[in-house]
Motif scaffolding. Structure first.
Motif, short mmCIF file in Angstrom:
data_model
loop_
_atom_site.label_atom_id
_atom_site.label_comp_id
_atom_site.label_asym_id
_atom_site.label_seq_id
_atom_site.Cartn_x
_atom_site.Cartn_y
_atom_site.Cartn_z
N THR A 163 -8.04 29.27 13.34
CA THR A 163 -8.65 28.70 14.56
C THR A 163 -7.47 28.66 15.58
OG1 THR A 163 -8.49 26.38 14.06
CG2 THR A 163 -10.49 27.30 13.58
N GLU A 164 -6.25 28.03 15.26
CA GLU A 164 -5.14 27.67 15.75
C GLU A 164 -4.72 29.22 16.39
OE1 GLU A 164 -1.95 25.55 14.26
OE2 GLU A 164 -3.49 23.97 13.79
N TRP A 165 -4.55 30.27 15.90
CA TRP A 165 -4.08 31.57 15.96
C TRP A 165 -5.24 32.39 17.15
CZ3 TRP A 165 -2.33 33.18 10.57
CH2 TRP A 165 -1.05 32.92 10.33
N LEU B 97 -16.38 27.30 6.39
CA LEU B 97 -16.38 28.07 7.47
C LEU B 97 -17.32 27.41 8.61
CD1 LEU B 97 -16.88 31.60 5.74
CD2 LEU B 97 -15.02 30.86 7.06
N ASP B 98 -18.31 26.98 8.07
CA ASP B 98 -19.27 26.36 9.20
C ASP B 98 -18.38 25.22 9.80
OD1 ASP B 98 -21.82 26.51 10.09
OD2 ASP B 98 -22.21 24.35 9.31
N HIS B 99 -17.82 24.40 9.40
CA HIS B 99 -17.11 23.01 9.80
C HIS B 99 -16.03 23.63 10.76
CE1 HIS B 99 -14.12 20.00 9.46
NE2 HIS B 99 -15.40 19.00 9.79
N TYR B 100 -15.29 24.53 10.28
CA TYR B 100 -14.29 25.13 11.42
C TYR B 100 -14.85 26.48 12.36
CZ TYR B 100 -10.92 22.41 8.75
OH TYR B 100 -10.20 21.30 8.28
N ALA B 101 -16.10 26.29 12.19
CA ALA B 101 -16.47 27.43 13.19
C ALA B 101 -16.06 28.80 13.11
CB ALA B 101 -16.72 26.89 14.56
N VAL B 102 -15.30 29.12 11.87
CA VAL B 102 -14.78 30.44 11.67
C VAL B 102 -15.43 31.50 11.19
CG1 VAL B 102 -12.81 31.69 10.46
CG2 VAL B 102 -12.52 29.56 11.43
N ALA B 103 -15.62 32.82 11.72
CA ALA B 103 -16.55 33.88 11.41
C ALA B 103 -15.87 34.07 9.78
CB ALA B 103 -16.30 35.08 12.40
N GLY B 104 -17.02 34.37 9.30
CA GLY B 104 -16.55 34.86 7.65
C GLY B 104 -15.46 36.06 7.64
N VAL C 3 -18.96 28.50 -3.93
CA VAL C 3 -19.50 29.31 -2.65
C VAL C 3 -20.16 28.64 -1.64
CG1 VAL C 3 -21.23 31.23 -2.13
CG2 VAL C 3 -19.63 31.53 -4.04
N ASP C 4 -20.82 27.41 -2.15
CA ASP C 4 -21.45 26.63 -0.92
C ASP C 4 -20.18 25.82 -0.15
OD1 ASP C 4 -23.99 27.10 -1.28
OD2 ASP C 4 -24.35 25.87 -3.03
N ASN C 5 -19.13 25.41 -0.89
CA ASN C 5 -18.26 24.85 -0.37
C ASN C 5 -17.40 25.71 0.65
OD1 ASN C 5 -16.18 22.81 -0.11
ND2 ASN C 5 -14.93 23.51 -1.44
N GLU D 48 -9.11 23.59 -2.04
CA GLU D 48 -9.95 22.74 -0.91
C GLU D 48 -8.66 22.77 0.08
OE1 GLU D 48 -12.93 20.00 0.33
OE2 GLU D 48 -12.79 21.05 -1.82
N PHE D 49 -7.43 22.37 -0.33
CA PHE D 49 -6.29 22.43 0.53
C PHE D 49 -6.22 23.70 1.24
CE2 PHE D 49 -1.75 23.34 1.15
CZ PHE D 49 -1.27 22.53 2.16
N THR D 50 -6.02 24.88 0.35
CA THR D 50 -5.67 26.22 0.98
C THR D 50 -6.49 26.75 1.80
OG1 THR D 50 -6.44 27.13 -1.18
CG2 THR D 50 -3.97 26.93 -0.88
N LEU D 51 -7.72 26.47 1.61
CA LEU D 51 -9.04 26.72 2.75
C LEU D 51 -9.05 26.08 3.86
CD1 LEU D 51 -12.36 27.06 0.53
CD2 LEU D 51 -11.30 28.92 1.83
N THR D 52 -9.01 24.81 3.58
CA THR D 52 -9.05 23.89 5.11
C THR D 52 -7.64 24.46 5.83
OG1 THR D 52 -8.09 22.22 4.06
CG2 THR D 52 -10.22 22.24 4.06
N CYS D 53 -6.78 24.42 5.18
CA CYS D 53 -5.37 24.71 5.85
C CYS D 53 -5.45 26.09 6.59
CB CYS D 53 -4.12 24.59 4.91
SG CYS D 53 -2.79 24.42 5.68
#
Ligand code: C2E
Ligand code: MG
Ligand code: MG
Ligand code: MG
Length: 285
Positions: free
Chosen positions: A103-105, A136-143, A129-131, A92-97
């Motif tokens: 997004t910052e980059w 991805l959705d939450h941070y609006a990052v392309a897969g 997988v749902d998580n 959870e930590f590594t994914l969100t971080c």
């Protein structure tokens, strides 16, 4: 009585075992606290395309700075966390971080896919997988800016379900690479049915590439297997130019290792990136 019957050694063994158990329990307790206290961070190690020297991605590697013990290597606490549900909090930590970092980059005009290591226990968790997709959705990052590194062994657990789950990720552009390739027991037949984008040849072969013909043959076979599967081969643990040159001659696509760069904290990583934007090469070192 049991200890008496089986002799002194087992007493020592049991004592050592109990110490290890206690040590692990205290490590787990500390890790739980460390997450809340922000003692964990990620370092990023560049991956470069061998033909151009351009950065094609970064692997996120977890770091833990313990207030008393100093740096604790992931090789010590990850296996420990994998024995408990705490490994769920780790991913959870590594994914969100990582997604925040992406997004910052992107805000700085830099588009770098980040690879996150996924433990077997994470992968077999029903909501995994749902998580990932909701993150991805939450941070609006392309897969396609996210890559998951999964070891062979983990891919072979519950194969049929894995094919379906990984395909759901692949449909969103998420890349899947096989980490530490060559050290597990993957069936090539199954490997072929998974939506894999990269094979990461294990460091143990790469380290021996120059001195051990057997290791060198394994590397060559892994590269040719990757190419037959129409995917890319990554050499990891490349520590010097001679090994880099050998793997390049063998047709390896991507390089990762101390010879290119150590894993770096985010600010150093972006500085390294800016210095090597035109392409990494040994002559400028
Ligand atoms: P890995 O995924 O195979 O990561 C590569 C390891 O090799 C990293 O060690 C990296 O620092 C190291 N490395 C890179 N280049 C070189 C080189 O040229 N020479 C040598 N000797 N080593 C090199 P690290 O960061 O200590 O991680 C060790 C293992 O811990 C990783 O192996 C991975 O299995 C696990 N790990 C690290 N971070 C995470 C994480 O966030 N989640 C999970 N589940 N596991 C992680
Ligand atoms: Mg990895
Ligand atoms: Mg590896
Ligand atoms: Mg490893």
């Amino acid at each position: 009585l049991a200890a008496h019957r089986s002799g002194q050694n087992s007493v020592h063994y049991n004592a050592a075992f109990m110490t290890a158990v206690k040590e692990n329990l205290s490590l787990l307790g500390d890790l739980r606290r460390a997450m809340e206290n922000g003692e964990l961070s990620l370092h990023y190690q560049p991956k470069i395309t061998m033909s151009s020297g351009k950065v094609c991605g970064a692997e996120a590697l977890i770091r833990w700075k313990h207030p008393q013990r100093g740096w604790i290597p992931p090789g010590l606490f990850i296996p420990c966390a994998e024995q408990s549900t705490l490994i769920q909090a780790v991913v959870e930590f590594t994914l969100t971080c990582s997604l925040k970092q992406i997004t910052e980059w992107l805000d700085q005009g830099v588009s770098i896919p980040v690879a996150v290591n996924v433990s077997p226990r994470n992968l077999i968790h029903p909501g995994f997988v749902d998580n990932v997709l909701s993150c991805l959705d939450h941070y609006a990052v392309a897969g396609n800016l996210l890559e998951l590194e999964i070891t062979e062994g983990a891919l072979m657990i519950d194969m049929e379900r894995m094919i379906g789950e990984l395909n759901r990720l692949a449909q969103h552009g998420v890349r899947i690479s096989v980490d530490d390739f060559g050290t597990g027991y993957s069936s090539l037949q199954y490997l072929h049915r998974l939506p894999i984008s990269h094979l990461k040849i294990d460091q143990s072969f790469v380290k021996r590439a120059l001195t051990d013909a057997g290791a060198s043959h394994i590397i060559e076979s892994a590269i040719s297997l990757a190419h037959k599967m129409h995917i890319k081969a990554i050499g990891e643990g490349i520590e010097n130019q001679a090994t880099y040159d050998l793997l390049a001659r063998q047709g390896c696509d991507i390089a990762q290792g101390y010879a290119v760069s150590h894993p770096l904290p985010e600010h150093e990583f972006i500085r390294w990136y800016a210095q090597h934007e035109k392409g990494f090469s040994f002559t400028e070192q």
